[in-house]
Design a protein around this motif. Structure first.
Motif, mmCIF file in Angstrom:
data_model
loop_
_atom_site.group_PDB
_atom_site.id
_atom_site.type_symbol
_atom_site.label_atom_id
_atom_site.label_comp_id
_atom_site.label_asym_id
_atom_site.label_seq_id
_atom_site.Cartn_x
_atom_site.Cartn_y
_atom_site.Cartn_z
ATOM 1 N N MET A 1 -0.285 -20.521 1.390
ATOM 2 C CA MET A 1 -1.101 -19.328 1.611
ATOM 3 C C MET A 1 -0.860 -18.734 2.989
ATOM 4 O O MET A 1 -0.838 -17.506 3.157
ATOM 5 N N ARG A 2 -0.660 -19.588 3.972
ATOM 6 C CA ARG A 2 -0.397 -19.086 5.331
ATOM 7 C C ARG A 2 0.954 -18.393 5.395
ATOM 8 O O ARG A 2 1.099 -17.359 6.062
ATOM 9 N N VAL A 3 1.950 -18.967 4.726
ATOM 10 C CA VAL A 3 3.284 -18.367 4.727
ATOM 11 C C VAL A 3 3.232 -16.961 4.115
ATOM 12 O O VAL A 3 3.911 -16.042 4.579
ATOM 13 N N ARG A 4 2.393 -16.802 3.080
ATOM 14 C CA ARG A 4 2.268 -15.513 2.419
ATOM 15 C C ARG A 4 1.234 -14.619 3.083
ATOM 16 O O ARG A 4 0.940 -13.535 2.587
ATOM 17 N N ASN A 5 0.676 -15.086 4.185
ATOM 18 C CA ASN A 5 -0.247 -14.294 5.009
ATOM 19 C C ASN A 5 -1.447 -13.793 4.219
ATOM 20 O O ASN A 5 -1.879 -12.643 4.370
ATOM 21 N N LEU A 6 -2.012 -14.662 3.369
ATOM 22 C CA LEU A 6 -3.223 -14.285 2.653
ATOM 23 C C LEU A 6 -4.390 -14.195 3.628
ATOM 24 O O LEU A 6 -4.442 -14.925 4.615
ATOM 25 N N ALA A 7 -5.316 -13.318 3.347
ATOM 26 C CA ALA A 7 -6.489 -13.149 4.205
ATOM 27 C C ALA A 7 -7.276 -14.452 4.282
ATOM 28 O O ALA A 7 -7.284 -15.255 3.339
ATOM 29 N N ALA A 8 -7.953 -14.651 5.409
ATOM 30 C CA ALA A 8 -8.703 -15.895 5.624
ATOM 31 C C ALA A 8 -9.762 -16.093 4.546
ATOM 32 O O ALA A 8 -9.956 -17.209 4.045
ATOM 33 N N ASN A 9 -10.452 -15.017 4.164
ATOM 34 C CA ASN A 9 -11.470 -15.131 3.122
ATOM 35 C C ASN A 9 -10.853 -15.510 1.781
ATOM 36 O O ASN A 9 -11.441 -16.281 1.011
ATOM 37 N N GLN B 1 -8.096 -17.276 1.378
ATOM 38 C CA GLN B 1 -7.720 -18.686 1.470
ATOM 39 C C GLN B 1 -8.920 -19.597 1.234
ATOM 40 O O GLN B 1 -8.826 -20.588 0.493
ATOM 41 N N ARG B 2 -10.036 -19.261 1.858
ATOM 42 C CA ARG B 2 -11.237 -20.089 1.690
ATOM 43 C C ARG B 2 -11.705 -20.091 0.236
ATOM 44 O O ARG B 2 -12.089 -21.125 -0.318
ATOM 45 N N ALA B 3 -11.676 -18.915 -0.394
ATOM 46 C CA ALA B 3 -12.131 -18.811 -1.785
ATOM 47 C C ALA B 3 -11.209 -19.602 -2.720
ATOM 48 O O ALA B 3 -11.688 -20.329 -3.609
ATOM 49 N N TYR B 4 -9.900 -19.487 -2.522
ATOM 50 C CA TYR B 4 -8.957 -20.215 -3.378
ATOM 51 C C TYR B 4 -9.164 -21.724 -3.263
ATOM 52 O O TYR B 4 -9.185 -22.443 -4.274
ATOM 53 N N LEU B 5 -9.299 -22.210 -2.047
ATOM 54 C CA LEU B 5 -9.503 -23.642 -1.847
ATOM 55 C C LEU B 5 -10.816 -24.101 -2.460
ATOM 56 O O LEU B 5 -10.913 -25.189 -3.039
ATOM 57 N N GLN B 6 -11.842 -23.285 -2.337
ATOM 58 C CA GLN B 6 -13.156 -23.625 -2.894
ATOM 59 C C GLN B 6 -13.084 -23.779 -4.414
ATOM 60 O O GLN B 6 -13.601 -24.759 -4.969
ATOM 61 N N ALA C 1 -7.003 -18.125 -8.131
ATOM 62 C CA ALA C 1 -6.750 -19.340 -7.359
ATOM 63 C C ALA C 1 -5.891 -20.313 -8.151
ATOM 64 O O ALA C 1 -4.946 -20.926 -7.613
ATOM 65 N N LEU C 2 -6.174 -20.476 -9.456
ATOM 66 C CA LEU C 2 -5.380 -21.382 -10.293
ATOM 67 C C LEU C 2 -3.975 -20.837 -10.502
ATOM 68 O O LEU C 2 -3.000 -21.598 -10.544
ATOM 69 N N ARG C 3 -3.863 -19.529 -10.629
ATOM 70 C CA ARG C 3 -2.531 -18.938 -10.761
ATOM 71 C C ARG C 3 -1.678 -19.240 -9.534
ATOM 72 O O ARG C 3 -0.499 -19.568 -9.632
ATOM 73 N N PHE C 4 -2.300 -19.106 -8.362
ATOM 74 C CA PHE C 4 -1.558 -19.388 -7.136
ATOM 75 C C PHE C 4 -1.181 -20.877 -7.077
ATOM 76 O O PHE C 4 -0.042 -21.229 -6.742
ATOM 77 N N LEU C 5 -2.132 -21.731 -7.401
ATOM 78 C CA LEU C 5 -1.895 -23.171 -7.348
ATOM 79 C C LEU C 5 -0.728 -23.576 -8.243
ATOM 80 O O LEU C 5 0.211 -24.269 -7.800
ATOM 81 N N TYR C 6 -0.768 -23.141 -9.500
ATOM 82 C CA TYR C 6 0.252 -23.588 -10.452
ATOM 83 C C TYR C 6 1.573 -22.848 -10.299
ATOM 84 O O TYR C 6 2.644 -23.438 -10.446
ATOM 85 N N ASN C 7 1.516 -21.569 -9.989
ATOM 86 C CA ASN C 7 2.744 -20.791 -9.902
ATOM 87 C C ASN C 7 3.476 -20.978 -8.582
ATOM 88 O O ASN C 7 4.702 -21.072 -8.553
ATOM 89 N N VAL C 8 2.719 -21.061 -7.486
ATOM 90 C CA VAL C 8 3.344 -21.122 -6.163
ATOM 91 C C VAL C 8 3.453 -22.553 -5.650
ATOM 92 O O VAL C 8 4.540 -23.023 -5.309
ATOM 93 N N THR C 9 2.328 -23.249 -5.573
ATOM 94 C CA THR C 9 2.328 -24.578 -4.962
ATOM 95 C C THR C 9 2.923 -25.647 -5.881
ATOM 96 O O THR C 9 3.783 -26.427 -5.464
ATOM 97 N N LEU C 10 2.489 -25.691 -7.133
ATOM 98 C CA LEU C 10 2.988 -26.715 -8.060
ATOM 99 C C LEU C 10 4.271 -26.279 -8.773
ATOM 100 O O LEU C 10 4.966 -27.114 -9.366
#
Length: 292
Positions: free
Chosen positions: A12-20, A22-27, A71-80
């Motif tokens: 998320m940091r590499v893609r420069n997502l807004a701080a809010n 990032q917090r919401a996705y992690l939550q 958030a799940l889309r980011f998790l599975y598509n980008v991170t996993l």
């Protein structure tokens, strides 16, 4: 912190997502994992579907479901990097609702009903320049350019800078406000001078002022931005100019105000009024119903 969480934060940091964001996705990813008691890496399409149904059955708002799904889309598509699973993560369709717009008279009554000088100055700024409340609360003293009569909005939504008009009337109000507290860095500091005021503190102020002003329409801090755009459109400002002032990436986003600019819509002549006029006559004898 697990390795998966750390990797997602880095992505998320590499893609420069807004701080809010990032917090919401992690939550939501954490809530998803806790719901099943397993790491998301061990879960798949069936669990994703069950999680979405769980949120719906729990009567969570549509916006919550949208963010949780993103958030799940980011998790599975980008991170996993599980590209097969992404097709199973259906994005819930949000209903398109038009905002309730205050009239100029209602804006005046509302602003006059705000007791706090600081809160009134913030919301006046939001209306006068069409700012998001997060942008208004993060203005710096140095962002006021009285020579060019502009306000600099630094890193607004989408990490974009822009300039908006500085109303001469607003400039006088901000100068009077500044003389009271003489803020040094943040124009609207919070409890601590080195931090800007929290936007959430203004929601209660809006509710109280609305009640004192006797306005039945719901009012949030964002209502000032909606009123700004609609009132400009009704006064004849073109949509492209409003788009630039609001900082919208897409003209489509700005164009929705065309649906709520009532003075513009109602001023349009109906094609019915262009038809030849014929007097309304009683039904003739053949069309009149038979009397018993």
């Amino acid at each position: 912190m697990t390795a998966l969480r750390r990797r997602m934060i880095e992505d998320m940091r590499v893609r420069n997502l807004a701080a809010n964001t990032q917090r919401a996705y992690l939550q939501y990813v954490r809530a998803y994992a806790e719901h099943f008691g397993r790491s998301p890496a061990l879960l798949g399409p069936e669990e994703i579907r069950a999680w979405q149904l769980h949120l719906i059955e729990a009567h969570r708002s549509r916006s919550t479901l949208v963010v949780a799904t993103a958030a799940l889309r980011f998790l599975y598509n980008v991170t996993l990097k599980r590209h097969l699973a992404i097709e199973e993560i259906v994005m819930s369709k949000q209903p398109h609702k038009l905002p309730v717009i205050l009239s100029p008279d209602e804006v005046t009554r509302f602003l006059d009903a705000i007791r706090s000088v600081k809160y009134r100055a913030i919301l006046m700024t939001a209306y006068a320049a069409g700012l998001r409340i997060s942008e208004a609360t993060r203005l710096k003293v140095s962002d006021i350019d009285s020579q060019r009569m502009v306000l600099r909005v630094e890193q607004g939504k989408g990490h974009s800078d822009r300039y908006v008009m500085l109303s001469p009337r607003l400039l006088d109000i901000l100068r009077s406000y500044w003389r009271l507290g003489r803020p040094q860095h943040w124009l609207f500091p919070g409890r601590f001078p080195d931090r800007p005021i929290d936007p959430s503190t203004l929601r209660r102020a809006c509710h109280d002022a609305r009640c004192r002003a006797g306005i039945s329409k719901p009012i949030t801090p964002h209502a000032m931005r909606h009123a700004f755009a609609t009132h400009l459109l009704e006064s004849g400002t073109d949509v492209r100019t409003i788009q630039l002032l609001l900082g919208h990436r897409s003209l489509t986003t700005t164009s929705r105000y065309l649906k709520i600019a009532t003075s513009t819509v109602c001023a349009t002549t109906s094609p019915f009024d262009r038809l030849p006029q014929h007097p309304i006559t009683p039904l003739d004898s053949e069309q009149q119903p038979a009397h018993r």
